[in-house]
Design a protein around this motif. Structure first.
Motif, short mmCIF file in Angstrom:
data_model
loop_
_atom_site.label_atom_id
_atom_site.label_comp_id
_atom_site.label_asym_id
_atom_site.label_seq_id
_atom_site.Cartn_x
_atom_site.Cartn_y
_atom_site.Cartn_z
N TYR A 1 -5.02 0.34 -6.66
CA TYR A 1 -3.88 0.86 -5.92
C TYR A 1 -4.35 1.88 -4.90
O TYR A 1 -4.88 2.92 -5.27
CB TYR A 1 -2.89 1.51 -6.90
N LYS B 1 -12.51 -8.19 5.27
CA LYS B 1 -12.64 -7.38 4.06
C LYS B 1 -13.04 -5.93 4.31
O LYS B 1 -12.83 -5.08 3.44
CB LYS B 1 -13.53 -8.06 3.04
N GLN C 1 -2.70 -3.81 -4.04
CA GLN C 1 -2.93 -5.25 -4.15
C GLN C 1 -1.76 -5.88 -4.92
O GLN C 1 -0.96 -5.21 -5.54
CB GLN C 1 -4.27 -5.50 -4.85
N LYS C 2 -1.75 -7.23 -4.86
CA LYS C 2 -0.61 -7.99 -5.38
C LYS C 2 -0.29 -7.66 -6.84
O LYS C 2 0.88 -7.50 -7.21
CB LYS C 2 -0.94 -9.48 -5.25
N ALA C 3 -1.31 -7.54 -7.66
CA ALA C 3 -1.07 -7.31 -9.09
C ALA C 3 -0.27 -6.03 -9.30
O ALA C 3 0.69 -6.00 -10.08
CB ALA C 3 -2.39 -7.27 -9.84
N GLY D 1 0.93 -10.28 -1.41
CA GLY D 1 -0.53 -10.19 -1.52
C GLY D 1 -1.28 -9.99 -0.22
O GLY D 1 -2.41 -10.47 -0.08
N LEU E 1 -8.90 -8.67 1.42
CA LEU E 1 -10.11 -8.55 0.61
C LEU E 1 -10.83 -9.89 0.45
O LEU E 1 -12.06 -9.93 0.36
CB LEU E 1 -9.76 -8.00 -0.78
N ASN E 2 -10.05 -10.97 0.43
CA ASN E 2 -10.64 -12.29 0.18
C ASN E 2 -11.11 -12.99 1.46
O ASN E 2 -11.57 -14.12 1.41
CB ASN E 2 -9.64 -13.20 -0.52
N ASP E 3 -10.98 -12.32 2.60
CA ASP E 3 -11.38 -12.94 3.86
C ASP E 3 -12.62 -12.21 4.38
O ASP E 3 -12.60 -11.00 4.60
CB ASP E 3 -10.22 -12.81 4.87
N HIS F 1 -2.79 -7.36 0.82
CA HIS F 1 -4.03 -6.61 0.60
C HIS F 1 -5.12 -7.55 0.05
O HIS F 1 -6.26 -7.52 0.50
CB HIS F 1 -3.78 -5.44 -0.36
N ASP F 2 -4.75 -8.43 -0.87
CA ASP F 2 -5.70 -9.41 -1.43
C ASP F 2 -6.17 -10.37 -0.33
O ASP F 2 -7.33 -10.76 -0.30
CB ASP F 2 -5.03 -10.21 -2.55
N PHE F 3 -5.24 -10.75 0.56
CA PHE F 3 -5.58 -11.63 1.67
C PHE F 3 -6.71 -11.01 2.50
O PHE F 3 -7.66 -11.70 2.89
CB PHE F 3 -4.33 -11.86 2.53
#
Ligand code: AMP
Ligand code: GLY
Length: 423
Positions: free
Chosen positions: A270, A89, A97-99, A77, A83-85, A79-81
């Protein structure tokens, strides 16, 4: 913009080499990199899964784009890390992303995706430890050879192809009950064996649009004639000579387009590379696996054929206007031959000086397991370097790769001398 490439293999050296001279690339960093990337970029001593240290480096060096080489940080994750920071971001990440990275992180997830979007693939069922009896029963319905796949990431070792039914059952037991591949084999996908010719197709997507990169074929076994243990890859050829325009059209309409559409339907963001492992059965392409990154050593044969500025392509992925770019591909064939440490993929020694690199002409040497030791370059891994050359066909290109290799020496150097034997 300042750019960070994550990884340390031949793939990452190739990325760095492609973008280092781009007018769009400011300062270039590679973490952790190797001796090859040290010559064209600044190496940072940071592991690819150390997200906190990566964050610090991105802020310190004002990095605006991160290109993720290997699957591990994507599946975890990264990429999510970003986006969530709040402080990260706006930094672009090339990699899903992780999914969506579950397409590589879980074989069962990938099979469900393929079936949901009616993309051709082998029939399968998956089993947990509680369902082992059902697994045995399913094996009995199949004809040999049997294909057993650990669901999770197993460093390329999680797939077993077994001729004997009882042996297949024993292996299934070892995977499910004895953690043969650790947590990765807590679930096992058993699938129908497909008999055909394999090739890999590489796609770039911004989540909306896609571009197909050249095909490649890699040689995974350590021994000549495709014998012995599986490795990370002993060489690659691009394009794959037997692939016709008709086959490419089929791959695009039946596999690539539905894959990109499926990602959108399933709301799996993606931006990055999709590496589709294919097998062609009676002229019909079928998916064996998805990877959410480029292949290594396929990158070392595919990217040198891309004439378009790779940074321009990455920026288009970031801005989601990949449809506005034309990607120019060299008509030449590129071959890459991987030099490995004697003993690899088993145990091997490191620290041996590599000589002759400066005498290589008419070929590109992409470093993998190398590092600087004073004024010497020494081996530091199993796969040491990938030697890429071009030709009008794969035989001419290979000859040049092998001529270049004849200049390079290190203690107990090994490589396959038979690439293309099957073509
Ligand atoms: P994978 O890690 O999924 O790429 O699998 C490793 C290798 O196993 C592939 O490159 C194929 O050679 C082989 N393989 C995987 N699935 C199948 C299948 N269903 N039928 C035949 N060979 C397969
Ligand atoms: N060469 C195969 C891989 O990168 O997975």
């Amino acid at each position: 913009m300042n750019v960070l490439v994550l990884g340390s293999g031949g793939r990452e050296h190739t990325f760095a080499w492609k973008i280092a001279n781009s007018p769009l690339c400011g300062s270039l960093f590679v973490a952790p990199g190797n001796s090859g990337t040290a010559g064209i970029a600044t190496n940072l001593e940071i592991g690819v899964n150390d997200f906190q240290s990566i964050k610090k480096a991105v802020l310190k060096h004002n990095i605006q784009m991160v290109i993720v080489g290997p699957e591990d940080p994507l599946v975890r994750g990264i990429h999510d890390f970003f986006l969530n920071d709040a402080t990260l971001k706006n930094t672009a990440v090339i990699g899903p992303q992780k999914a969506a990275a579950q397409l590589e992180g879980s074989k069962e997830f990938a099979k469900e995706f393929l079936f949901r979007h009616q993309i051709p693939t082998a029939a399968y069922q998956s089993f947990t430890a509680q369902e082992i009896e059902k697994g045995y029963a399913f094996l009995e319905t199949l004809s040999p050879p049997y294909v057993l796949k650990a669901d999770g990431l197993a460093a390329g070792k999680g797939v077993l192809i077994i001729k004997d039914l009882n042996e297949a059952k024993t292996e299934l037991k070892q995977m499910l009950l004895d953690s043969k591949f650790g947590a990765a084999s807590a679930k096992v996908v058993i699938e129908e064996f497909l008999d055909g010719i394999e090739l890999s197709c590489f796609v770039l997507t911004d989540g909306e649009n896609y571009k197909i990169l050249p095909t490649a074929k890699d040689y995974k076994r350590i021994g000549e004639g495709d014998t012995g243990l599986n490795t990370g890859g002993m060489g690659a050829i691009s394009p794959v000579p037997f692939v016709s325009e008709t086959l490419i059209a089929k791959i695009e309409s039946r596999i690539v387009a539905p894959t990109i559409k499926g990602l959108k339907i399933d709301q799996l963001p993606y931006k990055g590379f999709v590496f589709i492992g294919l097998i062609v059965v009676n002229n019909e392409p079928m998916v064996i696996e998805y990877n959410v990154r480029m292949g290594d050593p396929e990158t070392e044969a595919v990217l040198p054929r891309v004439n378009t500025d790779l940074m321009e392509i990455f920026v288009a992925i970031k801005d989601q206007n990949l449809n506005q770019i034309d990607i120019e591909i060299s008509p030449k064939t590129a071959t890459t031959v991987v030099l490995v440490s004697g003993g690899y993929p088993g145990s091997y020694q490191i620290g041996h000086p590599i000589k002759g690199l400066e005498s290589v002409k008419n070929a590109l040497v992409f470093h993998a397991g190398t590092k600087n030791d004073g004024d010497k370059i020494v081996t530091s891994g199993g796969r040491v370097a990938a030697v890429t050359a071009f030709g009008n066909d794969y035989k001419t290109a290979l000859l040049k790769s092998y001529q270049a290799i004849s200049k390079i020496t290190f203690q107990s150097m090994n490589y396959r001398r038979d690439l293309g034997f099957d073509l």
